[in-house]
Scaffold this active site. Sequence first.
Site, PDB file in Angstrom:
ATOM      1  N   LYS A   1      31.266  42.181  48.867  1.00  0.00           N
ATOM      2  CA  LYS A   1      31.477  40.570  47.963  1.00  0.00           C
ATOM      3  C   LYS A   1      31.297  39.078  48.737  1.00  0.00           C
ATOM      4  O   LYS A   1      31.909  39.178  50.074  1.00  0.00           O
ATOM      5  CB  LYS A   1      32.869  40.689  47.208  1.00  0.00           C
ATOM      6  CG  LYS A   1      32.833  41.988  46.063  1.00  0.00           C
ATOM      7  CD  LYS A   1      34.967  42.161  45.900  1.00  0.00           C
ATOM      8  CE  LYS A   1      34.477  43.894  45.189  1.00  0.00           C
ATOM      9  NZ  LYS A   1      33.884  43.312  43.397  1.00  0.00           N
TER      10      LYS A   1
ATOM     11  N   ARG B   1      34.624  53.993  40.321  1.00  0.00           N
ATOM     12  CA  ARG B   1      34.148  55.898  39.402  1.00  0.00           C
ATOM     13  C   ARG B   1      34.064  56.402  39.824  1.00  0.00           C
ATOM     14  O   ARG B   1      34.980  57.408  39.554  1.00  0.00           O
ATOM     15  CB  ARG B   1      33.221  55.143  38.679  1.00  0.00           C
ATOM     16  CG  ARG B   1      31.772  54.327  39.841  1.00  0.00           C
ATOM     17  CD  ARG B   1      30.655  53.762  39.271  1.00  0.00           C
ATOM     18  NE  ARG B   1      30.647  52.489  38.743  1.00  0.00           N
ATOM     19  CZ  ARG B   1      29.837  51.344  38.195  1.00  0.00           C
ATOM     20  NH1 ARG B   1      28.845  52.342  38.206  1.00  0.00           N
ATOM     21  NH2 ARG B   1      29.972  50.391  38.228  1.00  0.00           N
TER      22      ARG B   1
HETATM   23  N1  BES Z   1      36.419  45.629  41.439  1.00  0.00           N
HETATM   24  C1  BES Z   1      35.589  45.444  40.686  1.00  0.00           C
HETATM   25  C2  BES Z   1      35.399  44.753  38.925  1.00  0.00           C
HETATM   26  C3  BES Z   1      35.824  43.175  38.823  1.00  0.00           C
HETATM   27  C4  BES Z   1      34.793  42.475  38.569  1.00  0.00           C
HETATM   28  C5  BES Z   1      37.068  43.740  38.924  1.00  0.00           C
HETATM   29  C6  BES Z   1      36.005  40.910  38.637  1.00  0.00           C
HETATM   30  C7  BES Z   1      37.811  42.336  38.066  1.00  0.00           C
HETATM   31  C8  BES Z   1      37.178  41.408  38.405  1.00  0.00           C
HETATM   32  C9  BES Z   1      34.370  46.873  40.941  1.00  0.00           C
HETATM   33  O1  BES Z   1      34.554  48.013  41.756  1.00  0.00           O
HETATM   34  C10 BES Z   1      32.935  46.201  40.840  1.00  0.00           C
HETATM   35  O2  BES Z   1      33.168  45.227  42.268  1.00  0.00           O
HETATM   36  N2  BES Z   1      32.530  46.601  39.865  1.00  0.00           N
HETATM   37  C11 BES Z   1      30.468  46.050  40.347  1.00  0.00           C
HETATM   38  C12 BES Z   1      29.966  47.447  39.690  1.00  0.00           C
HETATM   39  C13 BES Z   1      28.632  46.643  40.153  1.00  0.00           C
HETATM   40  C14 BES Z   1      28.369  47.363  41.761  1.00  0.00           C
HETATM   41  C15 BES Z   1      27.797  48.057  39.833  1.00  0.00           C
HETATM   42  C16 BES Z   1      30.656  44.604  39.437  1.00  0.00           C
HETATM   43  O3  BES Z   1      31.105  44.782  38.916  1.00  0.00           O
HETATM   44  O4  BES Z   1      30.101  43.872  40.027  1.00  0.00           O
HETATM   45 MN    MN Z   2      34.114  46.693  44.013  1.00  0.00          MN
END
Ligand code: BES
Ligand code: MN
Length: 493
Positions: free
Chosen positions: A269, A343
């Site tokens: 990230k 997931r």
């Molecule tokens: N933990 C994150 C989602 C999240 C984002 C929670 C902001 C709280 C605040 C999750 O694991 C994630 O990174 N999801 C990705 C999925 C994508 C790679 C398909 C996302 O939402 O960007």
């Molecule tokens: Mn994630």
Amino acid sequence: MTLPKMALTDSATATADAVIIGFTRQGDGIALAEGAQDVAAAYDGDLLAALDAVGASGKAEEVVKLPAPKGLAAKVIVAVGLGDADAVTPEQVRRSSGAATRTLSGTKRALNTLGAIDLQAAAEGSALGAYVFTDYKSDKGDAPLGRVDVLSPADGAAKDHRATLKAATLIAEAVATARDFINTPPNDLYPASFADRAAALGRAAGLDVEVLDEKALKKAGFGGILGVGGGSARPPRLVRLSYRGPKARAKVALVGKGITFDTGGISIKPAAKMDEMTSDMSGAAAVVASVVLAAKLKYPLEVTATVPMAENMPGGGAYRPGDVLSMYGGKTVEVLNTDAEGRLILADAIVRASEDEPDYLIETSTLTGAQVVALGSRTAGVMGSDDFRDRVAELARAAGEGGWAMPLPEELRGDLDSRLADLANVTGHRWGGMLVAGHFLKEFVPDGLDWAHIDVAGPAFNGGSPWGYTSKGGTGVPVRTIAAVLADIAEAG
Ligand code: BES
Ligand code: MN
Ligand code: ZN
């Protein structure tokens, strides 16, 4: 956890350091709410005129403090707005109680007269509004509020009022338990330590406890949890907490995402706000707190929380984009993005939870940024089987936590098809990200099982200022929704 001691009182003018009263907006002016009359009568002068003189408008959660007159035991009157007089909901009572109570740190004893409007909401709002988390502060500041006496409603039996206060106190405690887990930083809350704390809490509540460590996970084939957890020096866990209630009417499986920190892994990230990924175990915190709550409230249900815990890190053992994982139960998943990790651990946990043949499955997770894009930071997205999804979303709104039913559009499913495996963990586009994640989970839910997926990516963590009964940091959402769903199932089946 620093919640005040909660008690009942029959008198709005009983001994207290501060007394909370409600007032509303009515026509062009303001009016006293239920419960405030005796305080106004004790006031030497016109209390409404005094509020008016300092510019009070009655808008929701406006807090105005007035020095209390000699005749009153309290030193200060804390008047809190409830908004329009004809639209005061239980959630408004909860929020206003929270807003008023938040201003009372350093106070020993408060009396909340909003209990006369809605005892449960006033008690929950005050208890949660008093929540502070100072474990990591050298200077703890003002002592937290010590005690809240909540005014009983004029009607109803004292026995029922006691039961209501007891339930509200236990519910607030469960929310605070979830908040504490979330607010504990990821260097102290990692899979093994989280599992230990959850197990200790479960044992103390008389639950059956099972903890699978990395060896046990390997032996049983939990490929999703092991894949995601591989990049961390701190190995993953799977915790199961079971409550077997008296004369159980139904069997409910709870599953919650326990990523103790989400760096994104190799698909790392950006730095901005990555620290908030300390809250990526909010779903796990909520289901652990909820199964303990079910036991304390003695719901006539069987409830088992199945909680996968892992840290998503880019270490030498990390899983990669391109890997194929062999999940618990045998399905294979091609990993195209290691940041779609929730997931993967949830799929393993859902398959394991389903082996118990539950009547309902409720899963909750901080699963997608797309949830926040679609619904904002205070409304959870609820997906799943049609009827149960709608029931959960409606109960979420009634509980005041906010939830909205979301579809799983058929045409999105094919976008998860994989070149190599049964399924890919992401699509090649960014459309409908919350719904795609729901589709992914659905692949692991047995046909015919009533299930709901509650995406709380936004609601679980308050990165802004405190509001209502919500502190900064972990919010404890959706503990009260889960409690409401369990209560509804206990009642209606
Ligand atoms: N933990 C994150 C989602 C999240 C984002 C929670 C902001 C709280 C605040 C999750 O694991 C994630 O990174 N999801 C990705 C999925 C994508 C790679 C398909 C996302 O939402 O960007
Ligand atoms: Mn994630
Ligand atoms: Zn995550």
